[in-house]
Scaffold this motif. Structure first.
Motif, PDB file in Angstrom:
ATOM      1  N   PHE A  48      23.985  59.389  90.072  1.00  0.00           N
ATOM      2  CA  PHE A  48      24.221  60.215  88.876  1.00  0.00           C
ATOM      3  C   PHE A  48      25.552  59.822  88.229  1.00  0.00           C
ATOM      4  O   PHE A  48      25.691  59.799  87.014  1.00  0.00           O
ATOM      5  CB  PHE A  48      24.257  61.707  89.238  1.00  0.00           C
TER       6      PHE A  48
ATOM      7  N   PHE B  41      12.778  58.663  96.594  1.00  0.00           N
ATOM      8  CA  PHE B  41      12.709  60.079  96.971  1.00  0.00           C
ATOM      9  C   PHE B  41      11.801  60.324  98.190  1.00  0.00           C
ATOM     10  O   PHE B  41      11.896  61.354  98.850  1.00  0.00           O
ATOM     11  CB  PHE B  41      12.282  60.953  95.785  1.00  0.00           C
TER      12      PHE B  41
ATOM     13  N   PHE C  27      13.556  70.401 109.235  1.00  0.00           N
ATOM     14  CA  PHE C  27      14.000  70.780 107.892  1.00  0.00           C
ATOM     15  C   PHE C  27      13.932  72.296 107.690  1.00  0.00           C
ATOM     16  O   PHE C  27      14.895  72.920 107.226  1.00  0.00           O
ATOM     17  CB  PHE C  27      13.154  70.070 106.822  1.00  0.00           C
TER      18      PHE C  27
ATOM     19  N   GLY D 119      20.285  72.036  95.803  1.00  0.00           N
ATOM     20  CA  GLY D 119      20.424  70.899  94.889  1.00  0.00           C
ATOM     21  C   GLY D 119      20.481  71.391  93.450  1.00  0.00           C
ATOM     22  O   GLY D 119      20.985  70.703  92.562  1.00  0.00           O
TER      23      GLY D 119
ATOM     24  N   THR E 204      23.733  70.939  91.492  1.00  0.00           N
ATOM     25  CA  THR E 204      24.388  69.681  91.137  1.00  0.00           C
ATOM     26  C   THR E 204      24.760  69.681  89.654  1.00  0.00           C
ATOM     27  O   THR E 204      23.892  69.705  88.781  1.00  0.00           O
ATOM     28  CB  THR E 204      23.570  68.414  91.503  1.00  0.00           C
TER      29      THR E 204
ATOM     30  N   TYR F 170      23.683  66.461  87.213  1.00  0.00           N
ATOM     31  CA  TYR F 170      22.418  66.413  86.481  1.00  0.00           C
ATOM     32  C   TYR F 170      22.565  67.096  85.121  1.00  0.00           C
ATOM     33  O   TYR F 170      22.056  66.649  84.109  1.00  0.00           O
ATOM     34  CB  TYR F 170      21.344  67.117  87.322  1.00  0.00           C
TER      35      TYR F 170
ATOM     36  N   TYR G 186      17.722  76.212  79.755  1.00  0.00           N
ATOM     37  CA  TYR G 186      16.568  76.532  80.596  1.00  0.00           C
ATOM     38  C   TYR G 186      16.944  76.922  82.026  1.00  0.00           C
ATOM     39  O   TYR G 186      16.374  77.841  82.599  1.00  0.00           O
ATOM     40  CB  TYR G 186      15.589  75.334  80.601  1.00  0.00           C
ATOM     41  N   TRP G 187      17.918  76.226  82.615  1.00  0.00           N
ATOM     42  CA  TRP G 187      18.145  76.460  84.056  1.00  0.00           C
ATOM     43  C   TRP G 187      18.805  77.796  84.359  1.00  0.00           C
ATOM     44  O   TRP G 187      18.820  78.239  85.498  1.00  0.00           O
ATOM     45  CB  TRP G 187      18.926  75.299  84.694  1.00  0.00           C
TER      46      TRP G 187
ATOM     47  N   HIS H  98      10.481  65.286  92.933  1.00  0.00           N
ATOM     48  CA  HIS H  98      11.285  66.322  93.578  1.00  0.00           C
ATOM     49  C   HIS H  98      10.422  67.564  93.849  1.00  0.00           C
ATOM     50  O   HIS H  98      10.434  68.133  94.949  1.00  0.00           O
ATOM     51  CB  HIS H  98      12.475  66.650  92.663  1.00  0.00           C
TER      52      HIS H  98
ATOM     53  N   MET I 117       7.899  73.206 101.543  1.00  0.00           N
ATOM     54  CA  MET I 117       7.966  74.661 101.356  1.00  0.00           C
ATOM     55  C   MET I 117       6.646  75.264 100.892  1.00  0.00           C
ATOM     56  O   MET I 117       6.546  76.476 100.728  1.00  0.00           O
ATOM     57  CB  MET I 117       9.072  75.006 100.344  1.00  0.00           C
TER      58      MET I 117
ATOM     59  N   THR J   8      15.547  79.024  97.620  1.00  0.00           N
ATOM     60  CA  THR J   8      16.864  79.510  98.045  1.00  0.00           C
ATOM     61  C   THR J   8      17.130  80.901  97.482  1.00  0.00           C
ATOM     62  O   THR J   8      17.172  81.070  96.264  1.00  0.00           O
ATOM     63  CB  THR J   8      17.945  78.520  97.548  1.00  0.00           C
TER      64      THR J   8
ATOM     65  N   THR K 298      13.995  82.129  95.191  1.00  0.00           N
ATOM     66  CA  THR K 298      13.825  81.680  93.789  1.00  0.00           C
ATOM     67  C   THR K 298      12.364  81.525  93.381  1.00  0.00           C
ATOM     68  O   THR K 298      11.466  81.397  94.212  1.00  0.00           O
ATOM     69  CB  THR K 298      14.494  80.302  93.546  1.00  0.00           C
TER      70      THR K 298
ATOM     71  N   TRP L  35      10.806  79.011  92.405  1.00  0.00           N
ATOM     72  CA  TRP L  35      10.726  77.550  92.309  1.00  0.00           C
ATOM     73  C   TRP L  35       9.366  77.023  91.898  1.00  0.00           C
ATOM     74  O   TRP L  35       9.273  76.039  91.175  1.00  0.00           O
ATOM     75  CB  TRP L  35      11.187  76.882  93.610  1.00  0.00           C
TER      76      TRP L  35
ATOM     77  N   TYR M  51       9.143  77.307  88.296  1.00  0.00           N
ATOM     78  CA  TYR M  51      10.256  76.708  87.568  1.00  0.00           C
ATOM     79  C   TYR M  51      10.278  75.184  87.645  1.00  0.00           C
ATOM     80  O   TYR M  51      10.558  74.503  86.656  1.00  0.00           O
ATOM     81  CB  TYR M  51      11.560  77.301  88.133  1.00  0.00           C
TER      82      TYR M  51
HETATM   83  C1  HEM Z   1      13.685  68.119 101.062  1.00  0.00           C
HETATM   84  C2  HEM Z   1      14.316  67.950  99.916  1.00  0.00           C
HETATM   85  C3  HEM Z   1      14.414  68.964  98.832  1.00  0.00           C
HETATM   86  C4  HEM Z   1      13.770  70.171  98.685  1.00  0.00           C
HETATM   87  C5  HEM Z   1      12.733  70.801  99.588  1.00  0.00           C
HETATM   88  C6  HEM Z   1      14.266  70.765  97.449  1.00  0.00           C
HETATM   89  C7  HEM Z   1      13.887  72.000  96.970  1.00  0.00           C
HETATM   90  C8  HEM Z   1      14.359  72.577  95.804  1.00  0.00           C
HETATM   91  C9  HEM Z   1      14.025  73.895  95.341  1.00  0.00           C
HETATM   92  C10 HEM Z   1      13.083  74.865  96.039  1.00  0.00           C
HETATM   93  C11 HEM Z   1      14.681  74.102  94.174  1.00  0.00           C
HETATM   94  C12 HEM Z   1      14.657  75.365  93.288  1.00  0.00           C
HETATM   95  C13 HEM Z   1      15.924  76.150  93.507  1.00  0.00           C
HETATM   96  C14 HEM Z   1      15.976  76.655  94.937  1.00  0.00           C
HETATM   97  O1  HEM Z   1      15.154  77.489  95.324  1.00  0.00           O
HETATM   98  O2  HEM Z   1      16.867  76.156  95.659  1.00  0.00           O
HETATM   99  C15 HEM Z   1      15.431  72.902  93.884  1.00  0.00           C
HETATM  100  C16 HEM Z   1      16.175  72.675  92.741  1.00  0.00           C
HETATM  101  C17 HEM Z   1      16.844  71.510  92.487  1.00  0.00           C
HETATM  102  N1  HEM Z   1      17.085  70.485  93.372  1.00  0.00           N
HETATM  103 FE1  HEM Z   1      16.129  70.188  95.108  1.00  0.00          FE
HETATM  104  N2  HEM Z   1      15.156  69.898  96.871  1.00  0.00           N
HETATM  105  C18 HEM Z   1      15.296  68.802  97.685  1.00  0.00           C
HETATM  106  C19 HEM Z   1      16.121  67.711  97.485  1.00  0.00           C
HETATM  107  C20 HEM Z   1      16.926  67.537  96.399  1.00  0.00           C
HETATM  108  C21 HEM Z   1      17.780  66.395  96.194  1.00  0.00           C
HETATM  109  C22 HEM Z   1      17.918  65.188  97.114  1.00  0.00           C
HETATM  110  C23 HEM Z   1      18.426  66.603  95.029  1.00  0.00           C
HETATM  111  C24 HEM Z   1      19.443  65.677  94.448  1.00  0.00           C
HETATM  112  C25 HEM Z   1      20.631  66.086  94.074  1.00  0.00           C
HETATM  113  C26 HEM Z   1      17.966  67.854  94.478  1.00  0.00           C
HETATM  114  C27 HEM Z   1      18.352  68.394  93.274  1.00  0.00           C
HETATM  115  C28 HEM Z   1      17.828  69.535  92.727  1.00  0.00           C
HETATM  116  C29 HEM Z   1      18.058  69.948  91.357  1.00  0.00           C
HETATM  117  C30 HEM Z   1      18.824  69.173  90.283  1.00  0.00           C
HETATM  118  C31 HEM Z   1      17.423  71.164  91.206  1.00  0.00           C
HETATM  119  C32 HEM Z   1      17.304  71.962  89.919  1.00  0.00           C
HETATM  120  C33 HEM Z   1      16.093  71.410  89.154  1.00  0.00           C
HETATM  121  C34 HEM Z   1      15.991  71.931  87.751  1.00  0.00           C
HETATM  122  O3  HEM Z   1      16.874  72.626  87.272  1.00  0.00           O
HETATM  123  O4  HEM Z   1      14.941  71.647  87.113  1.00  0.00           O
HETATM  124  N3  HEM Z   1      17.057  68.394  95.332  1.00  0.00           N
HETATM  125  N4  HEM Z   1      15.224  71.997  94.914  1.00  0.00           N
END
Ligand code: HEM
Length: 342
Positions: free
Chosen positions: A76, A129, A141, A153, A156, A159, A194-195, A270, A278, A288, A291, A293, A296
């Protein structure tokens, strides 16, 4: 010992360089005499880099999770590095006053080449990924993730910076408010991005701690960043080009690829990973802090599009569906055709 003419010429140029900034060349030559040769480990900061992984549990796969997030952050930062150069017209004088030979105005080929790099980085992230999706034991996990609450994530900032530098904020307003705020001030648009309705509790719509923490830490920074980057974002840079350059098929293709990479391909892989870990047998594993998710994350639900002007109505309508493959195939064809023409 004889000193070559070319060496003397370099000393002369160095003298001029330091004179320009009011410095005496002899002190700098002393510095060279005392300096040790550089080593790989010092230059790359290997020890520091490898000391940055601090798992919260004893599950071995947690290390993969941390390292892959860190790799993503580094990519990034490279992406932002390239976007910055486009937005700032390939800044031609370095902070130390050195002329780096770049151009004053944004050259269309520079624009295309830097976008190509950005797209390569995104493609690398999307392709890799699977390291997340299939590279950790599900059982580990699901356990270690419970020790990481309420981090996500989602938090971050990198992004979000990429998004703000890439497009007009009106395109990032939550879909339910987008039309209403289309002509609003970009700070108001940012307040309705949006977020901010992303990490909310699925049942009640309340903000999760994940979202509240994120806003507290970064929202003011995002507003400052918007002040700097909205007037010079990638779409604005495109619009500043001559009418002829704006028609450049390769440039249009690169912008479309960027749109797909950020808003479809990466979010899709992703999302699929989130489903893998999940989705659960009952399909009801909580995000988390609970949410929303599943509602979303899928790109077709959000329909975030950086450059709607470059897509047909049908493509916009079907955003996130299978036509993406066709666009990427078309991209390869355009490139081959242009190479043949040269
Ligand atoms: C096993 C790996 C992963 C899983 C299961 C996962 C799961 C999720 C989930 C469920 C969310 C929605 C918010 C929440 O409930 O936390 C989320 C959001 C997000 N995650 Fe991950 N994540 C993973 C890996 C990653 C990685 C490697 C990144 C890189 C930085 C990342 C970046 C993000 C971002 C940017 C969002 C917000 C997306 C948006 O606003 O559209 N995630 N993730």
């Amino acid at each position: 010992m004889e000193i070559k003419e070319s060496t003397l010429d370099r000393v002369k140029r160095l003298k001029e360089k330091y004179a320009l900034i009011g410095q005496d060349i002899d002190s700098y030559l002393d510095g060279l005499i005392y300096a040790n040769p550089l080593t790989y480990w010092d230059y790359i900061e290997v020890d520091s880099l490898l000391s940055l992984q601090k798992p919260k549990t004893d599950f071995p796969d947690e290390k993969i999770f941390i390292v892959y997030h860190q790799i993503t952050e580094l990519y990034f930062s490279l992406i932002s590095h390239e976007l910055e150069q486009i937005c700032k017209n390939g800044k031609n004088i370095s902070d130390a006053g050195q002329d780096l030979g770049w151009k004053d105005n944004l050259d269309v080929n520079f624009f295309i080449e830097r976008l190509k790099r950005v797209n390569k980085y995104f493609e690398a992230l999307t392709r890799s990924f699977d390291i997340m999706r299939f590279g950790m034991e599900k059982e580990q996990f699901t356990k270690f993730r419970m020790s990481l609450l309420s981090a996500s994530g989602f938090q971050t900032a990198s992004y979000r910076y990429i998004e703000i530098a890439s497009t007009d904020l009106k395109n990032l307003v939550h879909e339910s408010k987008r039309e209403e705020l289309w002509n609003a001030d970009y700070h108001e648009q940012l307040d309705n991005i949006y977020w901010r309705r992303g990490a909310v509790v699925a049942d009640t719509g309340e903000k999760t701690l994940t979202l509240r923490d994120f806003e507290n830490k970064y929202l003011a920074d995002f507003h400052r960043f918007a002040d700097e980057y909205q007037p010079i974002n990638i779409w604005k840079k495109y619009q500043e080009l001559s009418a002829e350059d704006q028609k450049n098929p390769l440039l249009i293709q690169r912008l479309r690829e960027l749109d797909i990479n950020v808003n479809v391909n990466w979010p899709l892989v992703h999302y699929r990973t989130a489903v893998h870990y999940m989705g659960g047998a009952a399909g009801d594993e909580k995000g988390t802090g609970g949410t929303n998710w599943k509602k979303y994350l899928p790109p077709r639900f959000q329909r975030r599009i950086f450059y709607p002007e470059l897509w047909s109505e049908t493509e916009i309508e079907e955003w996130g569906k299978s036509w993406v493959e066709e666009v990427l195939a078309e991209s390869l064809k355009t490139e081959e055709k242009l190479k043949d023409e040269l």
